[in-house]
Design a protein around this motif. Sequence first.
Motif, PDB file in Angstrom:
ATOM      1  N   LEU A  77      19.875   8.710   0.229  1.00  0.00           N
ATOM      2  CA  LEU A  77      19.784   7.448   0.967  1.00  0.00           C
ATOM      3  C   LEU A  77      19.934   7.638   2.468  1.00  0.00           C
ATOM      4  O   LEU A  77      19.274   6.992   3.260  1.00  0.00           O
ATOM      5  N   THR A  78      20.826   8.569   2.854  1.00  0.00           N
ATOM      6  CA  THR A  78      21.090   8.764   4.277  1.00  0.00           C
ATOM      7  C   THR A  78      20.217   9.865   4.880  1.00  0.00           C
ATOM      8  O   THR A  78      20.326  10.167   6.052  1.00  0.00           O
ATOM      9  N   HIS A  79      19.354  10.479   4.068  1.00  0.00           N
ATOM     10  CA  HIS A  79      18.473  11.532   4.577  1.00  0.00           C
ATOM     11  C   HIS A  79      17.283  10.909   5.310  1.00  0.00           C
ATOM     12  O   HIS A  79      16.912   9.763   5.067  1.00  0.00           O
ATOM     13  N   TYR A  80      16.689  11.736   6.183  1.00  0.00           N
ATOM     14  CA  TYR A  80      15.434  11.332   6.799  1.00  0.00           C
ATOM     15  C   TYR A  80      14.280  11.897   5.979  1.00  0.00           C
ATOM     16  O   TYR A  80      14.448  12.918   5.311  1.00  0.00           O
ATOM     17  N   MET A 135       0.826  -1.202   0.000  1.00  0.00           N
ATOM     18  CA  MET A 135       0.000   0.000   0.000  1.00  0.00           C
ATOM     19  C   MET A 135       0.858   1.249   0.000  1.00  0.00           C
ATOM     20  O   MET A 135       1.879   1.315   0.687  1.00  0.00           O
ATOM     21  N   VAL A 136       0.435   2.236  -0.782  1.00  0.00           N
ATOM     22  CA  VAL A 136       1.001   3.584  -0.643  1.00  0.00           C
ATOM     23  C   VAL A 136      -0.076   4.410   0.047  1.00  0.00           C
ATOM     24  O   VAL A 136      -1.176   4.552  -0.467  1.00  0.00           O
ATOM     25  N   PHE A 137       0.248   4.910   1.227  1.00  0.00           N
ATOM     26  CA  PHE A 137      -0.760   5.558   2.053  1.00  0.00           C
ATOM     27  C   PHE A 137      -1.010   6.997   1.629  1.00  0.00           C
ATOM     28  O   PHE A 137      -0.138   7.637   1.050  1.00  0.00           O
ATOM     29  N   GLN A 138      -2.192   7.461   1.972  1.00  0.00           N
ATOM     30  CA  GLN A 138      -2.555   8.834   1.618  1.00  0.00           C
ATOM     31  C   GLN A 138      -1.551   9.829   2.198  1.00  0.00           C
ATOM     32  O   GLN A 138      -1.115  10.732   1.523  1.00  0.00           O
ATOM     33  N   LYS A 139      -1.210   9.614   3.479  1.00  0.00           N
ATOM     34  CA  LYS A 139      -0.212  10.496   4.084  1.00  0.00           C
ATOM     35  C   LYS A 139       1.171   9.843   4.060  1.00  0.00           C
ATOM     36  O   LYS A 139       2.026  10.151   4.875  1.00  0.00           O
ATOM     37  N   LEU A 140       1.345   8.909   3.156  1.00  0.00           N
ATOM     38  CA  LEU A 140       2.614   8.234   2.852  1.00  0.00           C
ATOM     39  C   LEU A 140       3.099   7.287   3.937  1.00  0.00           C
ATOM     40  O   LEU A 140       3.575   6.212   3.645  1.00  0.00           O
ATOM     41  N   ALA A 141       2.990   7.712   5.216  1.00  0.00           N
ATOM     42  CA  ALA A 141       3.387   6.848   6.331  1.00  0.00           C
ATOM     43  C   ALA A 141       4.827   6.355   6.196  1.00  0.00           C
ATOM     44  O   ALA A 141       5.118   5.186   6.417  1.00  0.00           O
ATOM     45  N   LEU A 142       5.714   7.246   5.809  1.00  0.00           N
ATOM     46  CA  LEU A 142       7.143   6.891   5.850  1.00  0.00           C
ATOM     47  C   LEU A 142       7.580   6.880   7.309  1.00  0.00           C
ATOM     48  O   LEU A 142       7.104   7.687   8.104  1.00  0.00           O
ATOM     49  N   PHE A 143       8.480   5.961   7.653  1.00  0.00           N
ATOM     50  CA  PHE A 143       8.929   5.891   9.043  1.00  0.00           C
ATOM     51  C   PHE A 143       9.837   7.086   9.325  1.00  0.00           C
ATOM     52  O   PHE A 143      10.914   7.186   8.749  1.00  0.00           O
ATOM     53  N   PRO A 144       9.415   7.985  10.206  1.00  0.00           N
ATOM     54  CA  PRO A 144      10.172   9.230  10.395  1.00  0.00           C
ATOM     55  C   PRO A 144      11.530   9.012  11.044  1.00  0.00           C
ATOM     56  O   PRO A 144      12.424   9.828  10.885  1.00  0.00           O
ATOM     57  N   HIS A 145      11.692   7.886  11.756  1.00  0.00           N
ATOM     58  CA  HIS A 145      12.943   7.659  12.477  1.00  0.00           C
ATOM     59  C   HIS A 145      13.913   6.826  11.665  1.00  0.00           C
ATOM     60  O   HIS A 145      14.961   6.448  12.158  1.00  0.00           O
ATOM     61  N   LYS A 146      13.546   6.509  10.436  1.00  0.00           N
ATOM     62  CA  LYS A 146      14.430   5.723   9.588  1.00  0.00           C
ATOM     63  C   LYS A 146      14.859   6.565   8.386  1.00  0.00           C
ATOM     64  O   LYS A 146      14.097   7.390   7.899  1.00  0.00           O
ATOM     65  N   THR A 147      16.076   6.316   7.908  1.00  0.00           N
ATOM     66  CA  THR A 147      16.548   7.037   6.733  1.00  0.00           C
ATOM     67  C   THR A 147      15.808   6.524   5.500  1.00  0.00           C
ATOM     68  O   THR A 147      15.082   5.540   5.554  1.00  0.00           O
ATOM     69  N   VAL A 148      16.012   7.225   4.400  1.00  0.00           N
ATOM     70  CA  VAL A 148      15.386   6.821   3.144  1.00  0.00           C
ATOM     71  C   VAL A 148      15.766   5.377   2.818  1.00  0.00           C
ATOM     72  O   VAL A 148      14.920   4.555   2.469  1.00  0.00           O
ATOM     73  N   GLU A 149      17.052   5.072   2.984  1.00  0.00           N
ATOM     74  CA  GLU A 149      17.503   3.712   2.683  1.00  0.00           C
ATOM     75  C   GLU A 149      16.810   2.695   3.592  1.00  0.00           C
ATOM     76  O   GLU A 149      16.323   1.669   3.131  1.00  0.00           O
ATOM     77  N   GLY A 173       7.916  17.207  -0.735  1.00  0.00           N
ATOM     78  CA  GLY A 173       6.704  16.380  -0.834  1.00  0.00           C
ATOM     79  C   GLY A 173       6.770  15.372  -1.972  1.00  0.00           C
ATOM     80  O   GLY A 173       6.429  14.208  -1.809  1.00  0.00           O
ATOM     81  N   GLY A 174       7.243  15.839  -3.134  1.00  0.00           N
ATOM     82  CA  GLY A 174       7.320  14.954  -4.287  1.00  0.00           C
ATOM     83  C   GLY A 174       8.340  13.847  -4.084  1.00  0.00           C
ATOM     84  O   GLY A 174       8.115  12.696  -4.472  1.00  0.00           O
ATOM     85  N   GLU A 175       9.438  14.181  -3.432  1.00  0.00           N
ATOM     86  CA  GLU A 175      10.482  13.178  -3.177  1.00  0.00           C
ATOM     87  C   GLU A 175       9.989  12.141  -2.172  1.00  0.00           C
ATOM     88  O   GLU A 175      10.225  10.935  -2.328  1.00  0.00           O
ATOM     89  N   GLN A 176       9.268  12.617  -1.144  1.00  0.00           N
ATOM     90  CA  GLN A 176       8.705  11.685  -0.160  1.00  0.00           C
ATOM     91  C   GLN A 176       7.754  10.711  -0.848  1.00  0.00           C
ATOM     92  O   GLN A 176       7.730   9.518  -0.552  1.00  0.00           O
ATOM     93  N   GLN A 177       6.988  11.268  -1.784  1.00  0.00           N
ATOM     94  CA  GLN A 177       6.064  10.461  -2.578  1.00  0.00           C
ATOM     95  C   GLN A 177       6.799   9.325  -3.283  1.00  0.00           C
ATOM     96  O   GLN A 177       6.368   8.173  -3.286  1.00  0.00           O
ATOM     97  N   ARG A 178       7.930   9.673  -3.883  1.00  0.00           N
ATOM     98  CA  ARG A 178       8.712   8.671  -4.615  1.00  0.00           C
ATOM     99  C   ARG A 178       9.291   7.625  -3.672  1.00  0.00           C
ATOM    100  O   ARG A 178       9.351   6.445  -4.004  1.00  0.00           O
ATOM    101  N   VAL A 179       9.725   8.077  -2.504  1.00  0.00           N
ATOM    102  CA  VAL A 179      10.274   7.124  -1.533  1.00  0.00           C
ATOM    103  C   VAL A 179       9.165   6.149  -1.105  1.00  0.00           C
ATOM    104  O   VAL A 179       9.385   4.944  -1.006  1.00  0.00           O
ATOM    105  N   ALA A 180       7.964   6.696  -0.889  1.00  0.00           N
ATOM    106  CA  ALA A 180       6.843   5.840  -0.493  1.00  0.00           C
ATOM    107  C   ALA A 180       6.551   4.807  -1.580  1.00  0.00           C
ATOM    108  O   ALA A 180       6.312   3.632  -1.301  1.00  0.00           O
ATOM    109  N   LEU A 181       6.589   5.255  -2.830  1.00  0.00           N
ATOM    110  CA  LEU A 181       6.371   4.332  -3.947  1.00  0.00           C
ATOM    111  C   LEU A 181       7.478   3.280  -3.993  1.00  0.00           C
ATOM    112  O   LEU A 181       7.219   2.092  -4.193  1.00  0.00           O
ATOM    113  N   ALA A 182       8.717   3.741  -3.789  1.00  0.00           N
ATOM    114  CA  ALA A 182       9.855   2.820  -3.822  1.00  0.00           C
ATOM    115  C   ALA A 182       9.711   1.761  -2.730  1.00  0.00           C
ATOM    116  O   ALA A 182       9.940   0.576  -2.965  1.00  0.00           O
TER     117      ALA A 182
END
Lengths: 294, 366
Positions: free
Chosen positions: B130-133, B81-95, B139-148
Motif C-alpha cells: 500500500l505504501t510502495h510506489y 480503462m486499464v491502459f496498455q502502459k498501465l498509466a499508474l501515477f508514478p508520484h502516488k503510492t499504491v494506496e 510488472g505483474g503487480e503493477q498490472q494488478r494495481v492498475a486493475l484495482a
Amino acid sequence: MRVLDRSWQDRGVLLNSLPLLTLLTLFFIGPILLTLLLTFQEMRSYQLQWVWSLRVWSEVFSKYSYWVVIGRTVSMAFLSTFLCILIAYPAAYALATRLKNYASHIQILIIFSFLTDAVLKTFGWVLVLDRNGIGNWLLQHLGLGDEALNFLFTPRATLLGVVYNLSVYPLFTIYLSLKRIDRDLILAAYDAGASKWQTFREVTLPLSRPGLYAGAVLVFVLTLGTFLESKVLGGGKSPLAPELIRQTFETRVNWPLGAALTVVLVAIATIVLAVAVRLVQRTRQEQAAKGAEA
Amino acid sequence: MSQPIIDSRSISKNYGSFRALTDISLTIRKGEFIALVGPSGCGKTSFLKILAGFEQASSGELFIEDREMSDVPAAARPTRMVFQKLALFPHKTVEENISFPLRIAKVPAAERAERVRGMMDLMHLRHEYLTHYPAQLSGGEQQRVALARALVSRPGVLLLDEPMSALDAKLKKSLQAELKKLHRELGTSFVLVTHDLEEAMMLADRICVMVGGRIVQLGVPLDIYRRPANRFVAGFIGETNFLPVSVASTADGLSVRPLRGDQTAALLGADRVSPEAHGDAGLLLIRPEDGEILSGAPSPGMWTIAGTVDEKFTKGSSTQYRIRTEALDVPFVLESSGFDTAHIPVGAPVSVGFHPAKSYLLGDRP
C-alpha cells in the motif's frame, strides 16, 4: 546508491572526476575561499592590510543599512521568482499542450529574443516606460489616462526588467518537465472521474515539479545577482545588493567589506539552492517510476 | 445478461482524411466479456477510446447504460480503462493510486481505506505494498494495481487496452486466468482490445474481429474458429489448411470436389458454407486437428490425400506434422493426439484423411 557509498575509495571514480574537480577548484571553490579570506582583512588608507580581524564582520552585522539592502534584494528575488513562475508556467503549459503544433516555431522566437543582449533589451524598456515613451503614448491613445506609466527609475521598474529578462529560464525548465509527462496519465485521471482542474492539481503539477523548482532556483539566484536592471531601470535610489557590493569595491575601495557582503549573498543563494535540491530529490524518488515503467 | 449496456450505432471516425472506423454497430450486453480483435491499425483501439470518451466519433451514436454519450466527457462515463502502459501515477503510492477514483468521487476516508484493502485482497496484492510506489513493484503487480484502480469504483464497463501485451508468456497466462475469474465474480462488462485472437478466445464470451476499421465478424469464440467470415479471420488464429475446391450447386445443396486429385464429390450442409462463398470455386477450411494420418482404410465419406512427412514437431500432448502433398502448394498441417502415429518418421509416405462434410467452405478470394 552503491556508487555513492564507495565513491571515495574507488580510484576510478576519483580519477574520472579529476578534470571536473580541478575546474571547480580553480574557478569556483578557489575564488570563494579567497573571498572568504579577504573578509578577515582590513583596509587602511586604501591599502589592503593582511591582518586577521573580525572588524569587517562586526561592521556587517552591526550596520542596519546593509541588511536593508540585502533584505530588499532577497525580497526582490522572491517576488521575481514568484512572478516569473506565474508567467512561465501557463506559457510553458500552453506550449506543451495547446500550441504543441507550433512549439518549435515559438521556441525559435523565444531563443532569438533570449539571445538578444540583455543590455539592449533593458534599455529598450526605458523607451517604453519613459514619461514621454511608447507606453504612455499608447495608453493615452487608448484613452487610459495621461502618464499612466510613471514608475521608471523605481524598484518596480527593476522588478519588471528582471522578470522580463529571466522568465525565459523557468519557461524552458517547466516546458521540458511537462513534455515528459505521459499523456496516458492525464487520460487516466480523466477516466477516474477527475475534472480538468483536479487532473492538473493531482497529476500535471506534481509531475512538473522538478522543472518548476529548477526554474525557480535559476530565477532566484540570478535575481540575487541582478545588476543591470537595477542600474538601468531602478534609478539607483534604492540599490540592490550587487550594486552595494560594486560600490563597496569600486567607490569606497573597501575590499574586505565588499567580500563580506558577497559571502552573505552567496550564503543566502546556497541555502535556497540546498532547500530546492532537497525538494527535487524528494519528488525524484517518488517519480523513479517513470524509468522503471518504461 | 440480456440487457444491453453499450449500444454503438454505426459509429465512424475520421482522422483528417484517414477513415479509422467505418459504421461500427455493436451491442454489448450487461456482464458480457467482449474482445475486440484485429491486426494493428484495424481501429480497435480507436473504438475503445470512443467508448472511454477520449475521442469523439465523427458520426453515429453511442449509448452507454441507455444514455447518449456524445456530450458526456470521459470523467462522467460509467467506464474505466486499464491502459496498455498501465498509466499508474508514478508520484502516488499504491494506496493513493487505487483510492484516486474514490477520492475524486468524495467517498469518505474510512470507506475508501476499506474498499482499497478489499481490492488488494481481490487482486492478491499484499497489504504492505500500500505504501510502495508503482516503480517498486514488478510488472505483474503493477498490472494488478492498475486493475484495482479501474475496478475500485465499481464501473459498469471495464475497458482493457491490451494490458497484457508487455508481460512474459507465463505471467500473461496466470493473469488471463485471473481476469476471467474476476469477470465471473464481479459481473462487470469487460471490453478487451487485443491483437491476440488466442487470448480473446480464452477470455471472451463474444469476439468482434475488426479489419481496416470495419467489423468483419462478431460471434462466440467457437464460431470464429469453426466458421470464420473469411480467409483472413481463419488464418488469424492457429494454423489452417485451405484446400482449393470446385463448387457445384445441386438439388441437395452445394457439392464440392478438390481441384487436384480424384475424389468423389461431397455435399456440404448449409451451415458449412460461408455466406461470402459463391461462384464455382472456393476454399475448404480444414483445421489441423480435423485431419488424421490413416493407418487403414478411410472411413466412409472421407477424402484422402497422399503425401510425405516434411517436418514433425512434438508438442507433448500432441504431435504436429507438416505433410507435403500434391493437392496443396503449402504443406498440409495436421495435429494428431494419437500415440499410434507418433512413431511416423520424417520422409515417410502417409495418407491423410479428413471428412469434407465437417469442414467449412470459404470464398476463394482472400
